[in-house]
Design a protein around this motif. Structure first.
Motif: not given
Ligand code: MG
Ligand code: FPP
Length: 323
Positions: A97, A92, A88-89
């Protein structure tokens, strides 16, 4: 206000330590380069929400003693979750995080993609060790579902007409499915009581949707140093979340045009103010609150145990999230 039972808190702490040990030894190998990057990902493991849900659902289903399978599956769901966060990172382009740097920021996208693959592969390898094909099937179907959620989300980037229904489809798939599966598996590994397993799964799905709504609110209105992860990524990536969908839906022509301009120019501060003043943030919080009530109603017919009470406390806690 229900207080958390001391004995249960101690028990959970000890169990979660054991589950962390399973997680770490599954990933520990002979190559330092891999060990180091896995250790970095282990620092993302904050609340251990999904393993806690496996354990609490097992307790709420009447488990007498936690089995090796419960602990292994608790580690597996956390590993799947970590894999999705690492990927996901990348999607995005997030750099922060849990207050630290993301894998993509530290080592680049290629390393992060491969690490996510390594984690998902290890998760299914570990899962196979309990020799319960139905558990592999359920988790395989869950990872299919969460990939579908991400794909639908990607297909709707920059879509200013995305409706509430599509938003909830995405959120249920990408976030709530794994939370629901964690609850179901805690019960299913305990006994054959399908009714309880379904109730707990529904509890997890409704809580999971509420959780993602608050996550999306934090991305819009939160401060990075408090939230501990990159904020404003949804706007940057053209992902319209619930408060913005509500604001657009209720806007007259002028306000609609104003909102669209801020979305297109990626004006986070302006959008935050306008959406807040329109009442759409409160509206999204109300929706999250009603999902939390729906989740808790699923617990009503379960025997009243400290674990059931803690599940309800965790659900209420979703509405208090600041990170
Ligand atoms: Mg994200
Ligand atoms: C969080 O979204 C994202 C998810 C909960 C799911 C991500 C899933 C994938 C990227 C698919 C990868 C799948 C496998 C099986 C490896 P968010 O960006 O809203 O949350 P955030 O605020 O925590 O970044």
């Amino acid at each position: 206000m229900i207080s958390i039972d001391d004995g249960l808190a101690r028990f959970l702490g000890e169990e979660l330590d054991e589950i962390s040990g399973i997680f770490e030894s599954q990933l520990e190998g002979e190559h330092d380069i891999i060990n180091q990057i896995c250790r970095h990902v282990e620092s993302y493991r904050g609340k251990m929400l999904r393993p806690s849900l496996v354990l609490l659902s097992a307790l709420a289903s009447g488990v007498e003693e936690m089995s090796a399978s419960h602990r292994i599956i608790a580690a597996v769901v956390e590993m799947i979750h970590m894999a999705t966060l690492v990927h996901d990172d990348v999607l995005d382009e997030a750099d922060t995080r849990r207050g630290g740097r993301t894998v993509n920021d530290l080592h680049g996208n290629e390393m992060a993609v491969m690490l996510g693959d390594y984690l998902i592969s290890n998760a299914f390898h570990l899962c196979s060790s309990i020799n319960r094909p139905e558990v592999n099937l359920l988790l395989g179907s869950t990872t299919n579902t969460l990939c579908e959620g991400e794909l639908i989300q990607l297909g709707n980037r920059q879509n200013l007409n995305i409706g509430e229904d599509t938003y909830f489809t995405i959120v249920e798939k990408k976030t709530a499915s794994l939370i629901g599966a964690s609850c179901r598996l805690g019960a299913a590994l305990t006994n054959d009581d399908e009714d309880t397993a379904s109730r707990l799964e529904r509890f997890g799905v409704a809580s999971g949707i509420a959780f993602q709504i608050t996550d999306d609110l934090l991305d819009l209105v939160g401060e990075e140093d408090v939230v501990g992860k990159s904020v404003g990524r949804d706007l940057e990536k053209g992902k319209l979340t619930l408060p913005i969908i509500y604001a657009l839906g209720d806007a007259d022509a002028d306000f609609h045009e104003h909102l669209v301009k801020m979305i297109q120019s990626r004006d986070l501060v302006g959008l935050r103010c306008a959406v807040n003043e329109s009442g759409a943030i409160d509206q999204a919080m109300k929706k999250a609150a009603s999902l939390v009530e729906q989740a808790k109603s699923e617990l009503q017919d379960l025997p009243e145990t400290p674990a059931r009470n803690l599940l309800a406390v965790l659900a209420d806690g979703i509405l208090e999230r600041r990170y």
